[in-house]
Design an enzyme around this catalytic site. Sequence first.
Site, short mmCIF file in Angstrom:
data_model
loop_
_atom_site.label_atom_id
_atom_site.label_comp_id
_atom_site.label_asym_id
_atom_site.label_seq_id
_atom_site.Cartn_x
_atom_site.Cartn_y
_atom_site.Cartn_z
N ALA A 128 4.28 -1.73 -14.37
CA ALA A 128 5.55 -1.80 -14.71
C ALA A 128 5.49 -2.86 -16.14
O ALA A 128 6.54 -2.80 -16.84
CB ALA A 128 6.31 -2.57 -13.84
N ARG A 149 0.45 -6.66 -25.97
CA ARG A 149 -0.61 -7.00 -26.78
C ARG A 149 -1.31 -5.90 -27.60
O ARG A 149 -2.06 -5.90 -28.32
CB ARG A 149 -1.61 -8.07 -26.22
N ASN A 170 -23.49 44.15 -35.84
CA ASN A 170 -24.18 42.82 -36.82
C ASN A 170 -23.09 42.86 -37.90
O ASN A 170 -22.79 43.88 -38.65
CB ASN A 170 -25.48 43.24 -37.48
N TYR A 218 -3.66 38.12 -41.23
CA TYR A 218 -2.22 37.36 -41.18
C TYR A 218 -1.46 37.98 -42.57
O TYR A 218 -2.20 38.00 -43.69
CB TYR A 218 -2.29 35.85 -41.49
C1 UD1 Z 1 -2.27 -11.59 -12.22
C2 UD1 Z 1 -2.31 -12.33 -10.89
C3 UD1 Z 1 -3.48 -13.27 -11.07
C4 UD1 Z 1 -4.71 -12.43 -11.24
C5 UD1 Z 1 -4.57 -11.30 -12.43
C6 UD1 Z 1 -5.65 -10.58 -12.48
C7 UD1 Z 1 -0.20 -12.86 -9.85
C8 UD1 Z 1 0.89 -13.55 -9.77
N1 UD1 Z 1 -1.25 -13.04 -10.61
O1 UD1 Z 1 -1.88 -12.37 -13.36
O2 UD1 Z 1 -3.76 -14.16 -10.05
O3 UD1 Z 1 -5.84 -13.15 -11.70
O4 UD1 Z 1 -3.14 -10.49 -12.37
O5 UD1 Z 1 -5.53 -9.69 -13.85
O6 UD1 Z 1 -0.23 -11.79 -9.24
N2 UD1 Z 1 3.16 -5.98 -12.96
C9 UD1 Z 1 4.28 -5.35 -12.79
N3 UD1 Z 1 5.40 -6.08 -12.60
C10 UD1 Z 1 5.70 -7.19 -12.91
C11 UD1 Z 1 4.52 -7.99 -13.46
C12 UD1 Z 1 3.26 -7.28 -13.39
O7 UD1 Z 1 4.07 -4.14 -12.20
O8 UD1 Z 1 6.69 -7.52 -12.87
C13 UD1 Z 1 1.82 -5.31 -13.16
C14 UD1 Z 1 1.56 -5.26 -14.63
O9 UD1 Z 1 1.61 -4.14 -15.21
C15 UD1 Z 1 -0.20 -5.31 -14.37
C16 UD1 Z 1 -0.18 -6.31 -13.47
O10 UD1 Z 1 0.78 -6.05 -12.53
O11 UD1 Z 1 -0.90 -4.24 -14.19
C17 UD1 Z 1 -0.63 -7.66 -13.59
O12 UD1 Z 1 0.44 -8.14 -14.28
P1 UD1 Z 1 0.01 -9.56 -15.30
O13 UD1 Z 1 1.07 -9.79 -15.83
O14 UD1 Z 1 -1.17 -8.97 -16.18
O15 UD1 Z 1 -0.48 -10.36 -14.18
P2 UD1 Z 1 -1.22 -11.74 -14.50
O16 UD1 Z 1 -0.21 -12.72 -14.84
O17 UD1 Z 1 -2.32 -11.65 -15.54
#
Ligand code: UD1
Length: 512
Positions: free
Chosen positions: A25, A30, A411, A421
């Site tokens: 989601a 970045r 050949n 065309y």
């Molecule tokens: C999360 C973990 C962290 C871990 C890290 C590893 C939590 C609170 N933290 O942190 O402990 O070390 O991943 O990469 O879980 N996503 C959703 N919905 C949301 C938020 C995120 O689907 O509301 C999905 C993102 O698309 C992504 C994944 O969850 O695929 C991780 O989200 P991200 O924001 O990167 O998590 P981190 O804060 O890095």
Amino acid sequence: MTESPVTPAQPAGPAAPAAVIVLAAGAGTRMKSKTPKILHPIGGASMIGHALAAAAGLNPRELVAVVRHQRDLVADHILSLSERLGTTPVIADQDEVPGTGRAVQCGLEALSHPAAPDAGPAAAAAPSGTVVVTYGDVPLLTTDLLTELVQTHEAGSNAVTVLTALLEDPTGYGRILRDTDGSVAGIVEHKDATDAQKQVNEVNSGIYAFDGAVLSTALAQVTTDNAQGEMYLTDVLQIARAAGGRVAAVTTTDQWQVEGANDRVQLQALGAEMNRRTLQRHMRAGTSIQDPATTWIDSTVTLEPDTTILPNTHLQGSTHISEDAVIGPDTTLVDTRVGIGATVTRTQASGAVIGDRAGVGPFTYLRPGTVLGEQGKIGAFYETKNVQIGRGSKLSHLGYAGDAEIGEYTNIGCGNITANYDGVAKHRTVIGSHVRTSSNTVFIAPVSVGDGAYTGAGAVVRKDVPAGALALTVAPQRNAEGWVEERRPGSPAAEAAAQARLSNTPQPDAGA
Ligand code: UD1
Ligand code: CA
């Protein structure tokens, strides 16, 4: 046989979880891209394609993807993978409540499987059995590692089993908190961690196996009371442990498998590593790869043993290379099948089929629908498109063949062109077997040439040529005697002509 990221592996032994929930989601800002992060390609599939394939390899009862950012684009892409995944993923929409905990809750709500009878009212959406959570942006994760996680989880009757890794630089990650006895006490997010906790270099990968009922019950207690104002999935560990559940970890030494791509620098590094692993897999299975540094093979490509790949070769999509074939150097094949013992040199091909022991190249461009028969040849500086070429037929030098059918052992002379065309529509050229066409023949389609026919040099074939006929369209040649000495006096050519006239060197007869 060869594994592919968008073809699920065989059902993984005893581990067949109730559900795998893939979180997708997030916005992925970045990447600085109008394309959602998880749709970016790596090693021949999207990031989410690789993540879903690893998940589908567990053979879960339900495969769920949680989406929000660019929802329709992402959901359409995920559903388009269904056939290759062997299952139709369930699309779950996350609402405006942020955080990985909320994402998983939305995933659970989308499950169609009935809840465990004893799960209680707070756990209405809980499936009985194991629920695996993983991310859509972790493309190197394998079904094997997920299987190990699930097996450890189930063997220990754990409430939660988290996949962890030891990182030299753990900045940004959630840290694993362990008790003095080594057991997992919980996870603290980097932004919430104390200075002492930030020293911990064991990190949360974000990949877990949960008991479905525990997960559902614990999520009902997770709040947004933290530094980021999000529902943290990581809070489930402490809650489950407080309720008396076993929380354990599987620590992988293969950090690449838990690494996510947040920007294009990380995407490139993961892509290079994926390619390195793909090439090693093929080398171990019997392919010689002379220069791995300049060879790029999509993980969807299949190669038979005793194949040779020369430098600067790119094999993409559904390309298949058969035994004893030699590909490259400087060759790009997309969705192309190469037969046994064929050679393909300095060629760009897409959607082509190259027969057994056929030869292609150098400097050859095969476009979709090109089918070259066994022992056929398409030589230097040729372009082909939608052309079926029979066994042993040769198009050796300099030409274009499109919308055409060529029989066996024909050949085609140097510089032949099918003029397919007319400025409005495309037309077909049909050439029979054992035909011999002379240099610079142009076929004005639609036209057909019978078996065993010949054409003269420079023929412009507008009418059908019957079997065995010689098609000639050139006007008779006339020689203007003495023209050079008269019209180009004093030139090197005129001097050479004068020399030839005075000397005894035999020259072509004026009347010839
Ligand atoms: C999360 C973990 C962290 C871990 C890290 C590893 C939590 C609170 N933290 O942190 O402990 O070390 O991943 O990469 O879980 N996503 C959703 N919905 C949301 C938020 C995120 O689907 O509301 C999905 C993102 O698309 C992504 C994944 O969850 O695929 C991780 O989200 P991200 O924001 O990167 O998590 P981190 O804060 O890095
Ligand atoms: Ca992240």
